[in-house]
Design a protein around this motif. Structure first.
Motif, PDB file in Angstrom:
ATOM      1  N   PRO A   5       4.927  -2.728   5.802  1.00 20.77           N
ATOM      2  CA  PRO A   5       4.130  -3.555   4.892  1.00 20.77           C
ATOM      3  C   PRO A   5       4.989  -4.080   3.740  1.00 20.77           C
ATOM      4  CG  PRO A   5       2.996  -1.509   5.413  1.00 20.77           C
ATOM      5  CD  PRO A   5       4.378  -1.371   5.942  1.00 20.77           C
ATOM      6  N   HIS A   6       4.778  -5.350   3.405  1.00 18.99           N
ATOM      7  CA  HIS A   6       5.519  -5.964   2.315  1.00 18.99           C
ATOM      8  C   HIS A   6       4.721  -5.790   1.019  1.00 18.99           C
ATOM      9  CE1 HIS A   6       7.645  -7.574   5.716  1.00 18.99           C
ATOM     10  NE2 HIS A   6       8.518  -8.196   4.938  1.00 18.99           N
ATOM     11  N   HIS A   7       5.100  -4.770   0.258  1.00 21.63           N
ATOM     12  CA  HIS A   7       4.404  -4.448  -0.982  1.00 21.63           C
ATOM     13  C   HIS A   7       5.418  -4.130  -2.075  1.00 21.63           C
ATOM     14  CE1 HIS A   7       0.507  -4.476   0.878  1.00 21.63           C
ATOM     15  NE2 HIS A   7       0.809  -3.499   1.716  1.00 21.63           N
ATOM     16  N   SER A   8       4.918  -3.913  -3.271  1.00 19.74           N
ATOM     17  CA  SER A   8       5.725  -3.408  -4.377  1.00 19.74           C
ATOM     18  C   SER A   8       5.047  -2.175  -4.946  1.00 19.74           C
ATOM     19  CB  SER A   8       5.908  -4.466  -5.466  1.00 19.74           C
ATOM     20  OG  SER A   8       4.664  -4.834  -6.019  1.00 19.74           O
ATOM     21  N   VAL A   9       5.840  -1.178  -5.345  1.00 17.55           N
ATOM     22  CA  VAL A   9       5.323   0.094  -5.842  1.00 17.55           C
ATOM     23  C   VAL A   9       6.048   0.419  -7.145  1.00 17.55           C
ATOM     24  CG1 VAL A   9       4.955   2.541  -5.356  1.00 17.55           C
ATOM     25  CG2 VAL A   9       4.968   0.879  -3.468  1.00 17.55           C
ATOM     26  N   GLY A  10       5.283   0.771  -8.187  1.00 17.21           N
ATOM     27  CA  GLY A  10       5.873   1.155  -9.460  1.00 17.21           C
ATOM     28  C   GLY A  10       5.639   2.618  -9.760  1.00 17.21           C
ATOM     29  N   PHE A  11       6.506   3.191 -10.611  1.00 16.74           N
ATOM     30  CA  PHE A  11       6.377   4.591 -11.019  1.00 16.74           C
ATOM     31  C   PHE A  11       6.296   4.660 -12.536  1.00 16.74           C
ATOM     32  CE2 PHE A  11       8.536   4.693  -6.942  1.00 16.74           C
ATOM     33  CZ  PHE A  11       7.879   5.708  -6.267  1.00 16.74           C
ATOM     34  N   ARG A  12       5.412   5.508 -13.044  1.00 18.53           N
ATOM     35  CA  ARG A  12       5.307   5.754 -14.473  1.00 18.53           C
ATOM     36  C   ARG A  12       5.552   7.231 -14.744  1.00 18.53           C
ATOM     37  NH1 ARG A  12      -0.008   2.221 -16.416  1.00 18.53           N
ATOM     38  NH2 ARG A  12       0.863   0.157 -15.896  1.00 18.53           N
ATOM     39  N   VAL A 132      15.471   2.395   3.536  1.00 22.66           N
ATOM     40  CA  VAL A 132      14.186   2.212   4.213  1.00 22.66           C
ATOM     41  C   VAL A 132      13.296   3.442   4.005  1.00 22.66           C
ATOM     42  CG1 VAL A 132      13.076   1.946   6.455  1.00 22.66           C
ATOM     43  CG2 VAL A 132      15.126   0.619   5.931  1.00 22.66           C
ATOM     44  N   THR A 133      13.884   4.622   4.117  1.00 23.02           N
ATOM     45  CA  THR A 133      13.130   5.864   3.927  1.00 23.02           C
ATOM     46  C   THR A 133      12.590   5.977   2.511  1.00 23.02           C
ATOM     47  OG1 THR A 133      14.429   7.003   5.626  1.00 23.02           O
ATOM     48  CG2 THR A 133      13.261   8.378   4.034  1.00 23.02           C
ATOM     49  N   LEU A 134      13.407   5.581   1.532  1.00 18.34           N
ATOM     50  CA  LEU A 134      12.966   5.653   0.149  1.00 18.34           C
ATOM     51  C   LEU A 134      11.784   4.720  -0.089  1.00 18.34           C
ATOM     52  CD1 LEU A 134      13.307   6.751  -2.674  1.00 18.34           C
ATOM     53  CD2 LEU A 134      15.094   5.039  -3.092  1.00 18.34           C
ATOM     54  N   TYR A 135      11.840   3.522   0.478  1.00 20.54           N
ATOM     55  CA  TYR A 135      10.709   2.596   0.336  1.00 20.54           C
ATOM     56  C   TYR A 135       9.464   3.162   1.017  1.00 20.54           C
ATOM     57  CZ  TYR A 135       7.728  -1.476   1.061  1.00 20.54           C
ATOM     58  OH  TYR A 135       6.658  -2.328   1.103  1.00 20.54           O
ATOM     59  N   ARG A 136       9.652   3.754   2.186  1.00 19.69           N
ATOM     60  CA  ARG A 136       8.515   4.334   2.896  1.00 19.69           C
ATOM     61  C   ARG A 136       7.886   5.470   2.084  1.00 19.69           C
ATOM     62  NH1 ARG A 136      10.813   5.181   7.424  1.00 19.69           N
ATOM     63  NH2 ARG A 136      10.007   3.403   8.613  1.00 19.69           N
ATOM     64  N   LYS A 137       8.722   6.297   1.463  1.00 19.05           N
ATOM     65  CA  LYS A 137       8.207   7.381   0.623  1.00 19.05           C
ATOM     66  C   LYS A 137       7.385   6.823  -0.539  1.00 19.05           C
ATOM     67  CE  LYS A 137      11.658  11.048   1.385  1.00 19.05           C
ATOM     68  NZ  LYS A 137      10.723  12.177   1.481  1.00 19.05           N
ATOM     69  N   ALA A 138       7.879   5.723  -1.122  1.00 22.24           N
ATOM     70  CA  ALA A 138       7.132   5.111  -2.219  1.00 22.24           C
ATOM     71  C   ALA A 138       5.778   4.600  -1.734  1.00 22.24           C
ATOM     72  CB  ALA A 138       7.954   3.975  -2.830  1.00 22.24           C
ATOM     73  N   LEU A 139       5.759   3.980  -0.562  1.00 24.28           N
ATOM     74  CA  LEU A 139       4.506   3.476   0.001  1.00 24.28           C
ATOM     75  C   LEU A 139       3.523   4.609   0.274  1.00 24.28           C
ATOM     76  CD1 LEU A 139       5.431   0.767   2.671  1.00 24.28           C
ATOM     77  CD2 LEU A 139       4.230   0.417   0.507  1.00 24.28           C
ATOM     78  N   GLU A 140       4.019   5.706   0.801  1.00 24.78           N
ATOM     79  CA  GLU A 140       3.165   6.816   1.218  1.00 24.78           C
ATOM     80  C   GLU A 140       2.801   7.740   0.061  1.00 24.78           C
ATOM     81  OE1 GLU A 140       5.516   8.579   4.250  1.00 24.78           O
ATOM     82  OE2 GLU A 140       5.100   7.007   5.736  1.00 24.78           O
ATOM     83  N   ASP A 141       3.306   7.450  -1.143  1.00 26.13           N
ATOM     84  CA  ASP A 141       3.047   8.266  -2.318  1.00 26.13           C
ATOM     85  C   ASP A 141       3.493   9.712  -2.097  1.00 26.13           C
ATOM     86  OD1 ASP A 141       2.260   8.780  -4.895  1.00 26.13           O
ATOM     87  OD2 ASP A 141       0.164   9.147  -4.385  1.00 26.13           O
ATOM     88  N   SER A 142       4.669   9.849  -1.476  1.00 25.45           N
ATOM     89  CA  SER A 142       5.177  11.196  -1.194  1.00 25.45           C
ATOM     90  C   SER A 142       6.280  11.611  -2.155  1.00 25.45           C
ATOM     91  CB  SER A 142       5.690  11.261   0.250  1.00 25.45           C
ATOM     92  OG  SER A 142       6.738  10.326   0.461  1.00 25.45           O
ATOM     93  N   VAL A 143       6.425  10.889  -3.272  1.00 25.26           N
ATOM     94  CA  VAL A 143       7.352  11.296  -4.330  1.00 25.26           C
ATOM     95  C   VAL A 143       6.499  11.879  -5.441  1.00 25.26           C
ATOM     96  CG1 VAL A 143       9.198  10.567  -5.879  1.00 25.26           C
ATOM     97  CG2 VAL A 143       8.884   9.393  -3.691  1.00 25.26           C
ATOM     98  N   GLY A 144       6.282  13.191  -5.388  1.00 23.24           N
ATOM     99  CA  GLY A 144       5.242  13.812  -6.195  1.00 23.24           C
ATOM    100  C   GLY A 144       5.620  14.177  -7.608  1.00 23.24           C
ATOM    101  N   THR A 145       6.912  14.367  -7.893  1.00 23.39           N
ATOM    102  CA  THR A 145       7.298  14.838  -9.219  1.00 23.39           C
ATOM    103  C   THR A 145       8.424  13.983  -9.781  1.00 23.39           C
ATOM    104  OG1 THR A 145       9.021  16.369  -8.445  1.00 23.39           O
ATOM    105  CG2 THR A 145       6.736  17.204  -8.511  1.00 23.39           C
TER     106      THR A 145
END
Length: 312
Positions: A5-12, A132-145
């Motif tokens: 999926p072509h999306h953008s994900v931000g982190f706060r 690619v894996t890092l983008y997928r992790k961002a999409l899946e919200d699997s970067v928890g901390t």
């Protein structure tokens, strides 16, 4: 198009720890000639890695133009004297992008010093798959901390820096020659801009301008950085040397001046830096590139290794 999926994900983040962090990630496909990011006056502050998957793009940094082909990643500091855009010669540009906090600037400078802003990563390489894996992790919200985010950010920057350092150039410019001359003669107390410029066959003005442009630091500051880096290594690994001996070995004939420069850059005098580095039973020197392993000792010669041994 890339099968994600072509999306953008931000982190706060709610932490004030000065960690290198991933602030945003995205996968984008552009096919309009109006696509252009001019970074001169942007208000958002971050460093960008943009990795070309398909098509082609262009990066302009200062007055130099860099084509960006599939498998290339460019790195820039925003805001800055750069812009990236879809050139007229390209019908589309598909890319992954990652935005990071400014703690990655020393690594960005290291990359610029070897390859410039564009690094040939390659498609299908382990580093490409890591992105690619890092983008997928961002999409899946699997970067928890925050700490997981920072670890992933450091991993990517370390791998990209290693990739850049592994690139071998076929030609060396006069500015490269000037840098090599500094690297080889930093211990000479008479080393100055006149000597470096004469060796490279450049005027001092042109040397300073082009050195700053390519390596992100003035030649005078680079001389100081190299000398202090060598001094830190001597302070950590050669406990028998006096401060005067270390100063002389890194190009300072005046021990007091060496101490003043060291404290201004490192925040503490060299003798305190040395004491701080001696709190371990063993000190292991870690280099930027792999070194040949030492010749194995016989069992009778080998000494026991403490469980507290730590790489430094």
């Amino acid at each position: 198009m890339y099968p994600l999926p072509h999306h953008s994900v931000g982190f706060r983040f709610s932490s004030d720890l000065p960690l290198l962090t991933l602030k945003g990630a995205g996968l984008q496909y552009v096919d309009t000639p109006t696509y252009c990011w001019d970074n001169h006056n942007r208000r958002d502050e971050h460093c960008l890695i943009q990795f070309c998957l398909d098509g082609a793009g262009a990066l302009q940094l200062d007055d130099l133009l860099y084509p960006v082909a599939p498998g290339d990643a460019f790195v820039i500091d925003i805001p800055g004297k750069s812009r990236y855009y879809l050139p007229e010669s390209s019908f589309h540009w598909e890319f992954l992008y990652f935005e990071f906090s400014k703690e990655c600037l020393p690594l960005l400078r290291k990359i610029y010093g070897h390859t410039g802003p564009v690094v040939p990563v390659g498609l299908g390489t382990p580093l490409a798959e890591r992105m690619v894996t890092l983008y997928r992790k961002a999409l899946e919200d699997s970067v928890g901390t925050l700490f997981e985010n920072s670890r992933l950010a450091y991993d990517l920057w370390m791998d990209l820096t290693a990739c850049a350092l592994a690139v071998t150039g076929t030609e060396r410019s006069r500015v490269d020659a000037a840098k090599s001359y500094i690297d080889q003669n930093y211990h000479n107390p008479n080393l100055n801009l006149d000597l470096v410029a004469d060796h490279a066959g450049l005027s001092k003005y042109y040397l300073c301008k082009e050195f700053q442009h390519k390596f992100g630091v003035s030649p005078g500051k680079y001389i100081r950085e190299v000398r202090l880096a060598k001094a830190c290594r001597l302070l950590m690994t050669n406990t028998d040397y006096t401060m005067e001996q270390i100063a002389q070995q890194v190009g300072y004939s005046n021990n007091n001046y060496f101490g003043k420069v060291f404290r201004a850059e490192k925040g503490l005098p060299p003798d305190q830096y040395k004491k701080r580095s001696n709190r371990y039973d063993f000190v292991r020197a870690v280099y930027e590139t792999p070194h040949e392993p030492p010749v194995a000792e016989s069992p009778a010669q080998a000494s026991p290794v403490s469980a507290r041994s730590t790489s430094t």
